[in-house]
Design a protein around this motif. Sequence first.
Motif, mmCIF file in Angstrom:
data_model
loop_
_atom_site.group_PDB
_atom_site.id
_atom_site.type_symbol
_atom_site.label_atom_id
_atom_site.label_comp_id
_atom_site.label_asym_id
_atom_site.label_seq_id
_atom_site.Cartn_x
_atom_site.Cartn_y
_atom_site.Cartn_z
ATOM 1 N N LYS A 14 -58.132 -2.440 3.927
ATOM 2 C CA LYS A 14 -58.722 -1.649 2.850
ATOM 3 C C LYS A 14 -59.134 -2.622 1.759
ATOM 4 O O LYS A 14 -58.345 -3.462 1.332
ATOM 5 C CB LYS A 14 -57.732 -0.626 2.321
ATOM 6 N N LEU A 15 -60.390 -2.488 1.330
ATOM 7 C CA LEU A 15 -60.950 -3.438 0.379
ATOM 8 C C LEU A 15 -61.281 -2.780 -0.945
ATOM 9 O O LEU A 15 -61.648 -1.607 -0.994
ATOM 10 C CB LEU A 15 -62.237 -4.043 0.954
ATOM 11 N N SER A 16 -61.199 -3.556 -1.979
ATOM 12 C CA SER A 16 -61.741 -3.197 -3.277
ATOM 13 C C SER A 16 -63.041 -3.983 -3.412
ATOM 14 O O SER A 16 -63.036 -5.212 -3.289
ATOM 15 C CB SER A 16 -60.752 -3.588 -4.373
ATOM 16 N N ALA A 49 -65.293 -8.683 -2.509
ATOM 17 C CA ALA A 49 -64.415 -7.782 -1.764
ATOM 18 C C ALA A 49 -63.037 -8.426 -1.702
ATOM 19 O O ALA A 49 -62.910 -9.588 -1.328
ATOM 20 C CB ALA A 49 -64.951 -7.551 -0.358
ATOM 21 N N VAL A 50 -62.020 -7.676 -2.096
ATOM 22 C CA VAL A 50 -60.639 -8.169 -2.100
ATOM 23 C C VAL A 50 -59.782 -7.171 -1.343
ATOM 24 O O VAL A 50 -59.870 -5.964 -1.568
ATOM 25 C CB VAL A 50 -60.113 -8.338 -3.546
ATOM 26 N N GLU A 51 -58.951 -7.689 -0.444
ATOM 27 C CA GLU A 51 -58.052 -6.835 0.328
ATOM 28 C C GLU A 51 -57.003 -6.224 -0.600
ATOM 29 O O GLU A 51 -56.374 -6.924 -1.391
ATOM 30 C CB GLU A 51 -57.382 -7.670 1.420
ATOM 31 N N LYS A 52 -56.822 -4.895 -0.502
ATOM 32 C CA LYS A 52 -55.889 -4.199 -1.395
ATOM 33 C C LYS A 52 -54.428 -4.480 -1.049
ATOM 34 O O LYS A 52 -53.631 -4.783 -1.919
ATOM 35 C CB LYS A 52 -56.148 -2.693 -1.358
ATOM 36 N N ASN A 53 -54.072 -4.343 0.213
ATOM 37 C CA ASN A 53 -52.680 -4.525 0.641
ATOM 38 C C ASN A 53 -52.630 -5.479 1.826
ATOM 39 O O ASN A 53 -52.608 -5.037 2.968
ATOM 40 C CB ASN A 53 -52.056 -3.175 1.027
ATOM 41 N N GLN A 60 -54.386 -13.095 1.623
ATOM 42 C CA GLN A 60 -55.196 -11.968 1.173
ATOM 43 C C GLN A 60 -56.668 -12.294 1.366
ATOM 44 O O GLN A 60 -57.129 -13.369 1.019
ATOM 45 C CB GLN A 60 -54.927 -11.684 -0.308
ATOM 46 N N CYS A 62 -60.368 -12.412 0.489
ATOM 47 C CA CYS A 62 -61.170 -12.404 -0.730
ATOM 48 C C CYS A 62 -62.526 -13.005 -0.384
ATOM 49 O O CYS A 62 -62.606 -14.131 0.098
ATOM 50 C CB CYS A 62 -60.497 -13.192 -1.840
#
Length: 98
Positions: A14-16, A49-53, A60, A62
Amino acid sequence: MTSSQIGRKYLEAKLSIVYKVFSMHPPPNRTKNNYNNNIQILKITAVMAVEKNPTEGESQLCFISLRNLPLNSFEKAVDKVKLYSMRWNIVLLHKIGT
């Protein structure tokens, strides 16, 4: 690619995702090009895009992309991240094949 990564299954992340347009000015000592014309200010779009968890024990994810083509919606930014992930799969495929 390390030996532990070969044969590993893909994980879903899941990405932000964010994007921002900014201007990049030429350096002060280089305001003219080789034809003595003024160097234009560039409009750059950054997509991040950064991985949430992230999975425990894994780095992580990024990803940052800088592009000079406009993006005017969040949906288009998501499309660019999807396209890059497909491109990355092709790179990994070539690494395994060599």
